[in-house]
Design a protein around this motif. Structure first.
Motif, short mmCIF file in Angstrom:
data_model
loop_
_atom_site.label_atom_id
_atom_site.label_comp_id
_atom_site.label_asym_id
_atom_site.label_seq_id
_atom_site.Cartn_x
_atom_site.Cartn_y
_atom_site.Cartn_z
N VAL A 39 3.47 0.33 11.88
CA VAL A 39 2.00 0.20 11.79
C VAL A 39 1.32 1.34 12.53
CG1 VAL A 39 0.03 -1.24 12.47
CG2 VAL A 39 2.05 -2.29 11.43
N ASP A 40 1.78 1.59 13.75
CA ASP A 40 1.15 2.65 14.56
C ASP A 40 1.33 4.02 13.90
OD1 ASP A 40 0.48 0.68 16.33
OD2 ASP A 40 2.22 1.02 17.65
N VAL A 41 2.51 4.30 13.37
CA VAL A 41 2.77 5.59 12.74
C VAL A 41 1.90 5.77 11.50
CG1 VAL A 41 4.52 6.94 11.51
CG2 VAL A 41 5.10 5.81 13.66
N TYR A 42 1.72 4.77 10.71
CA TYR A 42 0.92 4.89 9.48
C TYR A 42 -0.55 5.10 9.80
CZ TYR A 42 -0.34 4.08 4.62
OH TYR A 42 -0.82 4.24 3.34
N LYS A 43 -1.08 4.43 10.84
CA LYS A 43 -2.47 4.64 11.23
C LYS A 43 -2.69 6.09 11.68
CE LYS A 43 -3.83 -0.02 12.63
NZ LYS A 43 -4.28 -0.87 13.75
N ALA A 44 -1.72 6.58 12.42
CA ALA A 44 -1.87 7.95 12.90
C ALA A 44 -1.82 8.94 11.74
CB ALA A 44 -0.77 8.26 13.92
N GLN A 45 -0.97 8.69 10.75
CA GLN A 45 -0.86 9.59 9.61
C GLN A 45 -2.11 9.59 8.74
OE1 GLN A 45 2.68 8.37 7.58
NE2 GLN A 45 4.09 9.32 9.08
N LEU A 86 -4.73 -1.36 2.58
CA LEU A 86 -3.83 -2.42 2.10
C LEU A 86 -2.44 -2.28 2.71
CD1 LEU A 86 -4.80 -2.61 -1.69
CD2 LEU A 86 -5.43 -4.20 0.12
N THR A 87 -1.96 -1.05 2.78
CA THR A 87 -0.65 -0.83 3.38
C THR A 87 -0.65 -1.22 4.85
OG1 THR A 87 -0.31 1.01 1.85
CG2 THR A 87 1.15 0.88 3.75
N ILE A 88 -1.72 -0.88 5.56
CA ILE A 88 -1.83 -1.24 6.98
C ILE A 88 -1.82 -2.77 7.15
CG2 ILE A 88 -3.43 -1.28 8.93
CD1 ILE A 88 -1.83 1.23 8.77
N LYS A 89 -2.57 -3.47 6.30
CA LYS A 89 -2.61 -4.93 6.40
C LYS A 89 -1.24 -5.54 6.14
CE LYS A 89 -7.46 -5.48 5.08
NZ LYS A 89 -8.41 -6.03 4.07
N ASP A 90 -0.52 -4.99 5.15
CA ASP A 90 0.80 -5.52 4.86
C ASP A 90 1.76 -5.30 6.03
OD1 ASP A 90 2.84 -6.61 3.01
OD2 ASP A 90 3.65 -4.57 3.15
N LEU A 91 1.68 -4.09 6.62
CA LEU A 91 2.55 -3.80 7.76
C LEU A 91 2.20 -4.67 8.96
CD1 LEU A 91 2.72 0.11 7.53
CD2 LEU A 91 4.49 -1.54 6.88
N GLU A 92 0.91 -4.85 9.22
CA GLU A 92 0.50 -5.69 10.35
C GLU A 92 0.90 -7.14 10.13
OE1 GLU A 92 -3.64 -5.04 10.67
OE2 GLU A 92 -3.46 -3.24 11.94
N SER A 93 0.75 -7.66 8.86
CA SER A 93 1.14 -9.05 8.58
C SER A 93 2.63 -9.25 8.79
CB SER A 93 0.74 -9.41 7.15
OG SER A 93 1.20 -10.70 6.82
N ARG A 94 3.45 -8.28 8.33
CA ARG A 94 4.90 -8.41 8.49
C ARG A 94 5.28 -8.39 9.96
NH1 ARG A 94 9.39 -4.93 8.48
NH2 ARG A 94 11.26 -5.90 7.55
#
Length: 778
Positions: free
Chosen positions: A246-252, A409-417
Motif C-alpha cells: 500500500v505504501d509503495v503504491y501511494k508513493a508511486q 481503486l487499487t489503493i482501496k483493494d490493497l488497504e482492504s486486503r
C-alpha cells in the motif's frame, strides 16, 4: 315342542315382545352379550383347551429360560466447565440437538467401545458371549451360527488380540443406550446372567466412553495448536507484505489524502456546491426577466387598464421609490378626474386635461418598468456567465478525478486486503492463546452421574408378565379359534336360522331318538306266514314305534306340530297328499314320514303311506320286507290296489310299498306317468291323508316329477349335519318343489345342545316345561 315358528303364531306373539331375534329392534348390547354367551356355551372346550396349552407353553418357557439381570448407568452430556476455562474454545461447540445425541448413542454402542471393554474385562471366555451355556439364548446363537452361510474356516479369527466379530455382536446384543426423555442424559443398560457382572460391564462401558471423549478432545486441541502456530506465522508475513505494498503504491502514484479522504474529492465537493448556488441565481434572474418581458408585451401604457398588471413584476415594483411616487400622483389625478366628471361632464376641457396628464404618468411608470427590465436582463446575463464558468471548472475537475480513479481503486483493494489479514491474524492469535490454555487443562463434555450397582431382581423373564400374557393370549387365541370354528359351522342349528336363510317356516324340531332295544318278546318280532298272507306290516323298530308307544313324549309332540301345520296351512290349499323329502339321504325323512302317518292313523283318520323312493325303498324294507308287489305293479295293472296294500293293526294305517326287483333306469318317468296319477286319484277318494315318502332332492330328480301328484311338500333337514349351501342349491334346482313347500322340519335335534345355539329361547328347551304337562323325555 316349539310351536312359535308358524307365521300365525308369530303374529300372535309379537305384541307380547317375544319376537324372534331377527325382528328385535336394534339388538344393541343385549344382542352382543347373547352372542358372546352362546359362543362360550358352544365352544367352551375349545377355549379352555387352547388357553391351557398356551399357559403350559408359558410355564415351560419360564422353566427353561435363564434369568437375565439388567444394570443401568446414566451419562450427562455437555458438562459445565470451570469458571477459569470458560474462554472461547478453539473447536466449534454448538448446543446438543437430537442428531448429536443420537450420534453419541451410536458411539456408545460402537464396536470400538465393545472391543475395548471386552479386552479390559477379559470377556472372551465368558459363557454369555461364546454361547457355551445351556440357555435359550445360547441355543439361538448356535442356530444362527449354523444357519449362516459363512463356514467356520471363513470366520475371522483374533486379529492381533482383538475379539472376534461373534463375541462383539453377542456383546452389542446385550448392550443398549437411549436418551432419557428430552434431556441430555444417556442411559446405558447391559444384560447378563450375573447381576455383579452386569454392573461391572456397564460401568466399564461408561468409563470407556468418557475416556474416549477426553482423548479425542485432547488430540484435537493438540493438532489445532500445532496448526495455529504455522498459520499465525504465515498470516503475519502476509499482513506485513500487504501494508508495504500500500505504501509503495501511494508513493508511486503521488496519492495524498486529507483527513483520510483524497484532495480531489474536496475540490469536487466545493465546486458542486458553488455550481448549485449559481444555478439557483440564474434561475431567479430568468424568472424575474420573464415577468418584466411578459408585462411589457401584454400592457399598453395609453390604456388605464394597464395599471392593473403592475403588481405582476413582484417585489421590485413595490420597492422602487420612483414607481411608488408616480403611482401616488397617478391615483390623485384619477380621483380628480372622477370628481370633475361628476360635476362638469366627461368631455369638459378640464376633465380632458386631467386625463391627458394621467396618461403621461402611466407612460412614465412604464418607462421606469422598462429600465428595471434592462437591469434584470443584465443580472441574468451575469448569473448565466458565472454558471457557465463554474460548469467548466467542474468538468475540468471531473476529468482530473477520472485520471486517478484506477489508482484509487487499487489503493482501496490493497488497504482492504492488508486490513483483513491484520484482523485475521489477531483472531487466530486469540484462538492460539485459548488453545494453548485448554491443552494444559483438557476436560470432557460427558461425565457419569452415578455408577451402576448390581441389580437386586432379574429383568427377564418377568414371571407375572409372561403368565399374564399366557393367560390373556391363550384366552384370546381360544376365543379366536372358537369364533372361527363357529363361523365355519355352516349347518342348520335353530329355527330362526331356517326361517332367515330359507325364508320358510320351521314346522317342528324333532328330537334325536337313540336306538333302543325292543321290550317285546323276540319271538313276536319274527313275521309269520299268516302275517304275510294277511299283509300285516312288520312290527316297527323302537324309533318308529315311539309315536304309538310313547304318545306323551317330546318326539310325539314334535310330530303333532307337523300334523298341525299341515291341517292349518296358511296358503289355504289342499293338503291331502303330503310329500316328505330331504336334500340328502339319511336325514330322517323316512322316519318322520312313518311317524306322521302312524300319528294320523292312531288319531282315527284314514291314512296311507306310500313309498315312492323307487331306487331305495327303505320304508318298504322296514314295514313289508316280504312284499311281492307294490306301487309299480298296481300302476301297470298287473296287481290290484287291494292286493298290494299292507296294514298296521295297531294304528289302522295302510301302507303301499315299492318292490325293487332290479335296477330301475327311468324312475322319474314312472312317477310322472298317467298310471301313477290315476292311482293317486283313487287314493284321494279312499283316504283322508296320503303320506308319500320321496327320495332326496340332490342325488335324484324324481321329486321334481311328483309336482302333479303332491299337494304340499315338507323338507326334512338334519340338525347340525346338513350344510346350508346344499339345501339352498337343492331348492334352487327344484323351483316347482320350493313353491309347494309348507315348511321345514329339523330332524335329529339335540335338545340339550339347543340351549347353547338358541340363546334367545334357551329356556324353551328345559324339560320342566314338558314334565309339567305330563310329557316325558324323548
Amino acid at each position: 315342542m316349539l310351536q312359535n315358528n308358524l307365521k300365525d303364531t308369530d303374529r300372535l306373539r309379537l305384541p307380547v315382545n317375544l319376537t324372534p331375534p331377527g325382528q328385535a329392534d336394534g339388538g344393541g348390547i343385549t344382542e352382543v352379550i347373547n352372542l358372546g354367551i352362546g359362543l362360550l356355551r358352544r365352544q367352551y372346550l375349545v377355549i379352555l383347551v387352547t388357553a391351557a396349552l398356551v399357559i403350559a407353553v408359558s410355564l415351560l418357557y419360564l422353566r427353561l429360560a435363564s434369568p437375565t439381570y439388567t444394570a443401568q448407568v446414566q451419562i450427562l452430556l455437555a458438562n459445565p466447565r470451570a469458571q477459569f476455562v470458560q474462554q472461547q474454545s478453539l473447536l466449534a461447540e454448538p448446543p446438543f440437538d437430537l442428531n448429536q445425541i443420537e450420534t453419541q448413542i451410536q458411539l456408545v454402542r460402537s464396536k470400538a467401545t465393545a472391543a475395548a471393554v471386552i479386552d479390559q474385562l477379559k470377556l472372551t471366555n465368558d459363557p454369555d458371549f461364546n454361547a457355551s451355556g445351556p440357555s435359550l439364548h445360547s441355543l439361538w446363537q448356535r442356530i444362527r451360527s449354523w444357519a449362516s452361510t459363512a463356514s467356520p474356516k471363513d470366520a475371522p479369527s483374533d486379529r492381533h488380540g482383538e475379539p472376534s466379530d461373534a463375541i462383539v455382536d453377542a456383546f452389542l446384543s446385550r448392550l443398549s443406550a437411549m436418551r432419557v426423555g428430552y434431556s441430555n442424559v444417556i442411559e446405558i443398560s447391559f444384560n447378563s446372567s450375573s447381576s455383579a457382572r452386569a454392573a461391572e460391564i456397564v460401568n466399564a462401558v461408561a468409563n470407556t466412553y468418557v475416556a474416549d471423549q477426553l482423548n479425542a478432545k485432547f488430540d484435537a486441541n493438540r493438532r489445532a495448536t500445532s496448526w495455529l502456530q504455522d498459520r499465525l506465522r504465515d498470516l503475519g508475513d502476509q499482513a506485513l507484505a500487504a501494508q508495504r505494498a500500500v505504501d509503495v503504491y501511494k508513493a508511486q502514484n503521488n496519492i495524498v489524502s486529507l483527513d483520510g479522504r483524497p484532495i480531489d474529492e474536496h475540490q469536487l465537493t466545493e465546486i458542486n456546491n458553488r455550481l448549485a448556488v449559481a444555478r439557483t441565481q440564474t434561475s431567479e434572474a430568468t424568472a424575474k426577466l420573464s415577468r418584466y418581458e411578459t408585462l411589457l408585451a401584454s400592457s399598453d401604457p395609453k390604456k388605464p387598464s394597464s395599471m392593473l398588471d403592475l403588481d405582476a413584476i413582484g417585489s421590485d415594483g413595490l420597492n422602487s421609490t420612483i414607481i411608488t411616487g408616480l403611482r401616488q400622483q397617478y391615483l390623485e389625478l384619477t380621483r380628480r378626474e372622477a370628481e370633475l366628471t361628476a360635476r362638469v361632464g366627461r368631455d369638459h376641457l378640464a376633465v380632458v386635461n386631467v386625463r391627458n396628464r394621467a396618461r403621461e404618468f402611466r407612460v412614465s411608470i412604464f418607462d421606469e418598468v422598462r429600465r428595471l427590465a434592462e437591469v434584470s436582463r443584465s443580472e441574468f446575463e451575469l448569473a448565466k456567465q458565472r454558471q457557465e464558468e463554474i460548469e467548466k471548472q467542474l468538468a475540468k475537475a471531473v476529468a482530473q478525478s477520472r485520471s486517478v480513479n484506477s489508482a484509487e481503486l487499487t489503493i482501496k483493494d490493497l488497504e482492504s486486503r492488508a486490513k483483513g489479514l491484520r484482523s485475521l491474524y489477531e483472531t487466530f492469535l486469540q484462538r492460539y492463546m485459548s488453545s494453548a490454555q485448554q491443552e494444559t487443562f483438557p476436560i470432557s463434555e460427558t461425565r457419569v452421574l452415578f455408577p451402576a450397582s448390581p441389580p437386586s431382581s432379574k429383568s427377564k423373564p418377568k414371571s407375572r408378565l409372561v403368565l399374564a400374557l399366557g393367560i390373556v393370549g391363550g384366552l384370546a387365541l381360544g376365543i379366536g379359534l372358537a369364533l372361527l370354528r363357529d363361523l365355519m359351522d355352516r349347518v342348520f342349528r335353530t329355527s330362526s336360522q331356517v326361517e332367515t336363510v330359507l325364508e320358510l317356516p320351521c314346522l317342528s324340531m324333532v328330537p334325536f331318538l337313540p336306538a333302543r332295544k325292543s321290550q317285546k318278546p323276540a319271538a313276536r318280532l319274527q313275521k309269520t306266514d299268516d302275517d304275510v298272507q294277511q299283509r300285516i306290516v312288520s312290527p316297527p323298530t323302537a324309533i318308529h314305534r315311539t309315536v304309538v308307544g310313547m304318545p306323551l313324549s317330546r318326539y310325539t309332540e314334535a310330530i303333532r306340530s307337523i300334523k298341525l301345520a299341515i291341517d292349518h296351512n296358511p296358503e289355504k290349499i289342499s293338503s291331502q297328499v303330503i310329500g316328505i323329502t330331504s336334500a340328502l339321504p339319511n336325514e330322517g325323512k323316512t322316519t318322520i314320514a312313518a311317524s306322521l302317518a302312524q300319528l294320523i292313523g292312531h288319531a282315527g283318520k284314514k291314512a296311507i303311506i306310500v313309498d315312492c323312493d323307487l331306487r331305495n325303498p327303505s320304508l318298504s324294507s322296514i314295514f313289508a320286507p316280504k312284499a311281492a308287489c307294490g306301487i309299480i305293479e298296481v300302476a301297470n295293472g298287473s296287481r290290484s290296489l287291494s292286493d298290494a296294500i299292507w296294514r298296521d293293526p295297531t294304528t289302522n294305517l295302510a301302507f303301499l310299498p315299492a318292490v325293487r326287483r332290479g335296477p330301475l333306469l327311468h324312475t322319474s318317468e314312472i312317477l310322472c306317468a298317467d298310471a301313477i296319477s290315476k292311482l293317486f286319484d283313487r287314493l284321494r277318494a279312499q283316504y283322508d291323508y296320503i303320506i308319500v315318502d320321496l327320495p332326496p332332492l340332490t342325488p335324484l330328480v324324481d321329486v321334481r316329477a311328483t309336482s302333479s301328484l303332491i299337494d304340499c311338500y315338507i323338507l326334512v333337514v338334519e340338525w347340525g349335519r346338513t350344510k346350508i349351501d346344499v339345501v339352498q342349491h337343492a331348492l334352487h334346482t327344484a323351483p316347482n318343489i320350493q313353491d309347494s313347500l309348507i315348511g321345514v322340519v329339523l330332524s335329529k335335534t339335540d335338545t340339550k345342545a339347543m340351549a347353547r345355539y338358541d340363546g334367545h329361547r334357551s329356556y324353551y328347551y328345559h324339560d320342566s316345561h314338558y314334565i309339567r304337562y305330563g310329557l316325558s323325555g324323548s
